[in-house]
Design a protein around this motif. Structure first.
Motif, mmCIF file in Angstrom:
data_model
loop_
_atom_site.group_PDB
_atom_site.id
_atom_site.type_symbol
_atom_site.label_atom_id
_atom_site.label_comp_id
_atom_site.label_asym_id
_atom_site.label_seq_id
_atom_site.Cartn_x
_atom_site.Cartn_y
_atom_site.Cartn_z
ATOM 1 N N VAL A 198 0.837 -1.006 -0.082
ATOM 2 C CA VAL A 198 -0.103 0.199 0.029
ATOM 3 C C VAL A 198 0.861 1.267 0.021
ATOM 4 O O VAL A 198 0.273 2.235 -0.125
ATOM 5 N N ALA A 199 2.064 1.021 0.261
ATOM 6 C CA ALA A 199 3.103 2.247 0.248
ATOM 7 C C ALA A 199 3.482 2.502 -1.181
ATOM 8 O O ALA A 199 4.198 3.582 -1.349
ATOM 9 N N PRO A 213 -1.176 5.810 2.207
ATOM 10 C CA PRO A 213 -1.295 4.589 1.684
ATOM 11 C C PRO A 213 -2.351 4.511 0.708
ATOM 12 O O PRO A 213 -3.264 5.365 0.568
ATOM 13 N N PHE A 214 -2.188 3.731 -0.446
ATOM 14 C CA PHE A 214 -2.858 3.684 -1.590
ATOM 15 C C PHE A 214 -4.016 2.751 -1.588
ATOM 16 O O PHE A 214 -3.877 1.718 -0.825
ATOM 17 N N TYR A 215 -5.059 2.851 -2.312
ATOM 18 C CA TYR A 215 -6.293 2.259 -2.137
ATOM 19 C C TYR A 215 -5.998 1.085 -3.339
ATOM 20 O O TYR A 215 -5.528 1.365 -4.519
ATOM 21 N N ILE A 216 -6.237 -0.278 -2.690
ATOM 22 C CA ILE A 216 -5.834 -1.246 -3.515
ATOM 23 C C ILE A 216 -7.106 -2.264 -3.247
ATOM 24 O O ILE A 216 -7.229 -2.608 -2.131
ATOM 25 N N ASP A 217 -7.733 -2.599 -4.426
ATOM 26 C CA ASP A 217 -8.878 -3.597 -4.192
ATOM 27 C C ASP A 217 -8.497 -5.277 -4.479
ATOM 28 O O ASP A 217 -7.354 -5.343 -4.950
ATOM 29 N N LYS A 218 -9.507 -5.892 -4.321
ATOM 30 C CA LYS A 218 -9.182 -7.396 -4.852
ATOM 31 C C LYS A 218 -8.939 -7.440 -6.280
ATOM 32 O O LYS A 218 -7.857 -8.395 -6.296
ATOM 33 N N LEU A 229 0.066 -13.159 4.098
ATOM 34 C CA LEU A 229 -0.998 -12.290 4.890
ATOM 35 C C LEU A 229 -0.814 -10.946 4.251
ATOM 36 O O LEU A 229 0.326 -10.146 4.846
ATOM 37 N N LEU A 230 -1.841 -10.218 3.598
ATOM 38 C CA LEU A 230 -1.553 -9.122 3.128
ATOM 39 C C LEU A 230 -2.498 -7.969 3.547
ATOM 40 O O LEU A 230 -3.665 -8.336 3.458
ATOM 41 N N VAL A 231 -2.193 -7.022 4.015
ATOM 42 C CA VAL A 231 -3.302 -5.803 4.391
ATOM 43 C C VAL A 231 -3.211 -4.668 3.377
ATOM 44 O O VAL A 231 -2.242 -4.287 3.062
ATOM 45 N N THR A 232 -4.390 -4.495 2.958
ATOM 46 C CA THR A 232 -4.452 -3.367 1.976
ATOM 47 C C THR A 232 -5.262 -2.242 2.934
ATOM 48 O O THR A 232 -5.832 -2.635 3.829
ATOM 49 N N MET A 233 -5.496 -1.442 1.983
ATOM 50 C CA MET A 233 -6.429 0.042 2.472
ATOM 51 C C MET A 233 -7.648 0.103 1.443
ATOM 52 O O MET A 233 -7.312 0.233 0.336
ATOM 53 N N ASP A 234 -8.934 0.236 2.090
ATOM 54 C CA ASP A 234 -9.918 0.538 1.097
ATOM 55 C C ASP A 234 -10.715 1.760 1.629
ATOM 56 O O ASP A 234 -10.938 2.033 2.841
#
Length: 218
Positions: free
Chosen positions: A126-127, A166-171, A151-156
């Motif tokens: 996300v960075a 942090p950048f928006y990343i969807d599935k 295990l990946l943490v993203t931001m919505d």
């Protein structure tokens, strides 16, 4: 990677992306995904307390971080005195159960750190700006052992309200970045009230989303 941007972030006394305690997804899913693993990789680890949490729970943890201020702050704050070795534009800081490589992540390879049954990407993908993500994802997944789990943490959030990082990343993007893998959403939680900076932005939502990623078996 914008070194100047992140260096300026680490100069500040607090940042919304740095937590003073282990990440809640790591502690919540530790028993299921990490407790029986000998080694765990934390890419772009900053000075996260995830390193200490894993080490204190019997895991040999390997972190990679390019910013010297973050690396030195971690060991100073943790009151640890590591053995320091430098070679090939890489510097390894090592204690009995914590190993942090201060280097460009793309310069780290399997000869340096090997493969892992568990990887925890809490704030790395996300960075990164979009153009860097495909190469990063390909490099990251190369460290995953067969039957291992990332295990990946993203931001919505609403990308029209904030540009990141942090950048928006969807599935859908994750599926493009990690082909030939099985991807499952494990959890979602709102962090909009977790730091003054997030509240100042007045976002309609800000969620952390946890995904499990596993290589498909042939």
């Amino acid at each position: 990677m914008d070194f100047e941007f992140w260096n300026n972030c680490w100069v500040k006394p607090t940042q919304p992306f740095h937590l003073t305690k282990p990440h809640h997804f790591l502690t919540e899913y530790f028993d299921q995904y990490f407790a029986d693993k000998e080694r765990v990789l934390l890419p772009l680890c900053g000075k996260t307390q995830d390193l200490n949490f894993l080490a204190q729970n019997g895991i040999n943890v390997i972190g990679v971080e390019f910013n010297p201020r973050a690396v030195e702050s971690f060991f100073a704050d943790s009151k640890l005195t590591p053995e320091v070795t430098s070679f090939d534009n890489k510097t390894r800081y090592q204690t009995s159960s914590i190993e942090v490589w201060m280097a460009d992540f793309f310069n780290i390879n399997q000869d340096d750190i090997g493969h892992f049954q568990a990887i925890f990407d809490r704030a790395a993908l996300v960075a990164l700006p979009p153009k860097m993500r495909p190469d990063y994802a390909k490099h990251l997944i190369s460290f995953l052992a067969p039957q291992g789990r990332l295990l990946l943490v993203t931001m919505d959030y609403d990308a029209e309200q904030m540009s990141g990082p942090p950048f928006y990343i969807d599935k859908a993007e994750i599926e493009e970045l990690f082909p030939n893998t099985e991807i499952k959403q494990l959890a979602r939680t709102s962090i909009i009230q977790s730091h003054p900076r997030w509240r100042e932005l007045e976002l309609s939502r800000l969620d952390e989303v946890l995904y499990e990623i596993q290589l498909k078996t042939v």
